[in-house]
Design an enzyme around this catalytic site. Structure first.
Site, PDB file in Angstrom:
ATOM      1  N   HIS A  17       4.514  -0.721   4.893  1.00 21.51           N
ATOM      2  CA  HIS A  17       4.152  -0.178   4.018  1.00 21.51           C
ATOM      3  C   HIS A  17       4.578   1.422   3.549  1.00 21.51           C
ATOM      4  O   HIS A  17       5.667   1.427   3.103  1.00 21.51           O
ATOM      5  CB  HIS A  17       2.334   0.167   3.107  1.00 21.51           C
ATOM      6  CG  HIS A  17       3.066   0.705   1.731  1.00 21.51           C
ATOM      7  ND1 HIS A  17       2.802  -0.310   1.238  1.00 21.51           N
ATOM      8  CD2 HIS A  17       2.406   2.127   1.320  1.00 21.51           C
ATOM      9  CE1 HIS A  17       2.000   0.622  -0.216  1.00 21.51           C
ATOM     10  NE2 HIS A  17       1.931   1.810   0.188  1.00 21.51           N
ATOM     11  N   GLU A  18       4.061   1.972   4.700  1.00 28.30           N
ATOM     12  CA  GLU A  18       4.587   4.037   4.566  1.00 28.30           C
ATOM     13  C   GLU A  18       5.523   4.176   5.271  1.00 28.30           C
ATOM     14  O   GLU A  18       6.510   4.716   4.848  1.00 28.30           O
ATOM     15  CB  GLU A  18       3.392   4.523   5.613  1.00 28.30           C
ATOM     16  CG  GLU A  18       1.903   4.064   4.999  1.00 28.30           C
ATOM     17  CD  GLU A  18       1.820   4.298   3.982  1.00 28.30           C
ATOM     18  OE1 GLU A  18       2.784   5.699   2.942  1.00 28.30           O
ATOM     19  OE2 GLU A  18       0.106   4.396   3.330  1.00 28.30           O
ATOM     20  N   HIS A  21       8.610   3.321   2.541  1.00 27.96           N
ATOM     21  CA  HIS A  21       8.354   5.271   1.417  1.00 27.96           C
ATOM     22  C   HIS A  21       8.934   5.629   2.050  1.00 27.96           C
ATOM     23  O   HIS A  21      10.179   6.413   1.522  1.00 27.96           O
ATOM     24  CB  HIS A  21       7.088   5.348   1.525  1.00 27.96           C
ATOM     25  CG  HIS A  21       6.312   4.979   0.923  1.00 27.96           C
ATOM     26  ND1 HIS A  21       6.086   4.156  -0.758  1.00 27.96           N
ATOM     27  CD2 HIS A  21       4.684   4.628   0.203  1.00 27.96           C
ATOM     28  CE1 HIS A  21       5.532   3.249  -1.101  1.00 27.96           C
ATOM     29  NE2 HIS A  21       4.286   3.623  -0.641  1.00 27.96           N
ATOM     30  N   HIS A  27       6.857   1.430  -4.617  1.00 26.50           N
ATOM     31  CA  HIS A  27       5.565   0.744  -4.711  1.00 26.50           C
ATOM     32  C   HIS A  27       6.110  -0.347  -5.674  1.00 26.50           C
ATOM     33  O   HIS A  27       7.199  -0.263  -6.617  1.00 26.50           O
ATOM     34  CB  HIS A  27       3.814   0.758  -5.561  1.00 26.50           C
ATOM     35  CG  HIS A  27       3.385   2.072  -4.520  1.00 26.50           C
ATOM     36  ND1 HIS A  27       3.464   3.199  -5.228  1.00 26.50           N
ATOM     37  CD2 HIS A  27       3.491   2.129  -3.091  1.00 26.50           C
ATOM     38  CE1 HIS A  27       2.430   3.896  -3.806  1.00 26.50           C
ATOM     39  NE2 HIS A  27       2.336   3.227  -2.623  1.00 26.50           N
TER      40      HIS A  27
HETATM   41 ZN   LIG Z   1       2.530   3.247  -0.608  1.00 21.61          ZN
END
Ligand SMILES: [Zn+2]
Length: 358
Positions: A17-18, A21, A27
């Site tokens: 997830h990170e 980014h 998101h």
């Molecule tokens: Zn996030």
């Protein structure tokens, strides 16, 4: 840079997830089209946290909203009221969201699309076989980016198109096929960007490996292409504006029982300036055994008479083609071999010039 807290972030899904980014993704629930897929329950979000639910002007890459994305918040993220969700899925409120097991299938597709990676890549390594664009004979998809690596067990790959229909655009900037003389996009081109309809002439690679690249943009498609591959012992089919080529194994001996066909095809209206820079074969009367012959035209029915056969140490004169194609054949018999030939050509606009040789 991504810094992760040892205390609670050392899980695959959170790390992914990170990193996502860092790769440029917001998101999932911040997507520009999210209002069709989720309702944000602002009444349960503290004012200081509302920015986490801002809608962004995202590039959705032509891929659908993904409830299963590792980039999606869960239903109760930043809720200030116990038991009350901040995100409710549409059309049904019970679609699972917020997983952190790892990248979803669509998450992977998005990364590949954003970075224009060849997610569709095939290896064809039989003696012969076939390939088609996706969905053939229906229209190929938008934003396709595919490669086929053809690697025959030996000899030189030859590729023959049975059908070709790719959206036409100036310089083929929209959709196109491109073919490389080797396994990578760094290898020389056998065929530069090509689009439109009609048949692509036969392709012959200089080795047992050839790469086909196909790319489509975001609009208007055709049905694509269909081709078969196999291999030939020697020869070439050239379409690029200039190159050098040689008999098999040059400057070592060309080997017995060769029958190599080379074709050179320039765009209509252009001519070919052709030169043999080195030449040596078995030298016998009438060049009966090992020889090179050249036709000014694409077949024996070409517009101009043949040149040759040439053999021995004959100095083959340079010449410019009458039309836009040349056809060469190099032949050897079972005995006595020499180093063969090295030749080069260049496309150009030339004044009509009849070359006479005797
Ligand atoms: Zn996030």
């Amino acid at each position: 840079m991504v810094a992760l807290d040892m205390g609670g972030c050392m899980h695959r899904g959170i790390i992914q997830h990170e990193l996502n980014h860092a790769l440029g993704f917001y998101h999932e629930h911040s997507r520009s089209d999210r209002d069709n897929y989720v309702n944000i329950m602002y009444q349960y979000i503290s004012p200081g946290q509302v920015k986490n639910f801002d809608k962004q002007n995202t590039n959705n890459l032509g891929l659908e909203y993904d409830y299963a994305s590792v980039m999606h918040y869960n239903s109760f993220a930043f809720s200030n009221t116990s038991g009350q969700p901040t995100i409710v899925t549409i059309p049904a409120p019970n679609i699972p969201i917020g997983q952190r097991d790892g990248l979803s299938v669509l998450d992977v597709s998005k990364i590949n699309r954003l970075y224009q990676c060849n997610v569709c890549a095939y290896l064809l390594n039989e003696k012969n076989g076939s390939l088609t664009s996706a969905n053939y004979p229906s229209a190929y998809p938008n934003n396709a980016s595919c490669v086929w690596l053809i690697r025959t067990p030996s000899n030189q790959v030859t590729l023959n198109f049975a059908a070709f229909d790719v959206q036409s655009s100036p310089n083929c900037i929209s959709d196109y096929i491109r073919i490389y003389d080797g396994p990578t996009k760094k290898d020389p081109l056998l065929l530069d960007r090509t689009c439109g309809t009609g048949l692509i002439p036969p392709i012959i690679a200089s080795t047992n490996q050839l790469l086909v690249e196909f790319s489509s943009d975001s609009s208007v498609t055709g049905v694509g292409f269909k081709a078969t591959y196999s291999s030939v012992q020697c020869g070439g089919a050239f379409y690029t504006p200039e190159r050098n080529f040689t008999s098999p194994g040059y400057p070592n001996s060309y080997g017995p029982n060769m029958n190599c066909i080379y074709t050179i095809t320039a765009p209509v209206g252009k001519k070919i300036s052709f030169m043999v820079t080195d030449f040596q074969t078995e030298d016998v009367k009438f060049c009966m055994y090992d020889y090179l012959e050249i036709l000014d035209g694409s077949t024996w029915k070409g517009p101009f008479c043949g040149k040759g056969p040439f053999c021995g140490n004959y100095k083959i004169p340079s010449f410019t083609s009458q039309g836009n194609s040349l056809w060469l054949r190099f032949v050897s018999d079972s005995r006595v071999q020499f180093r063969g030939f090295q030749a080069s050509y260049k496309f150009g606009e030339y004044y009509s010039l009849v070359f006479i040789y005797s």
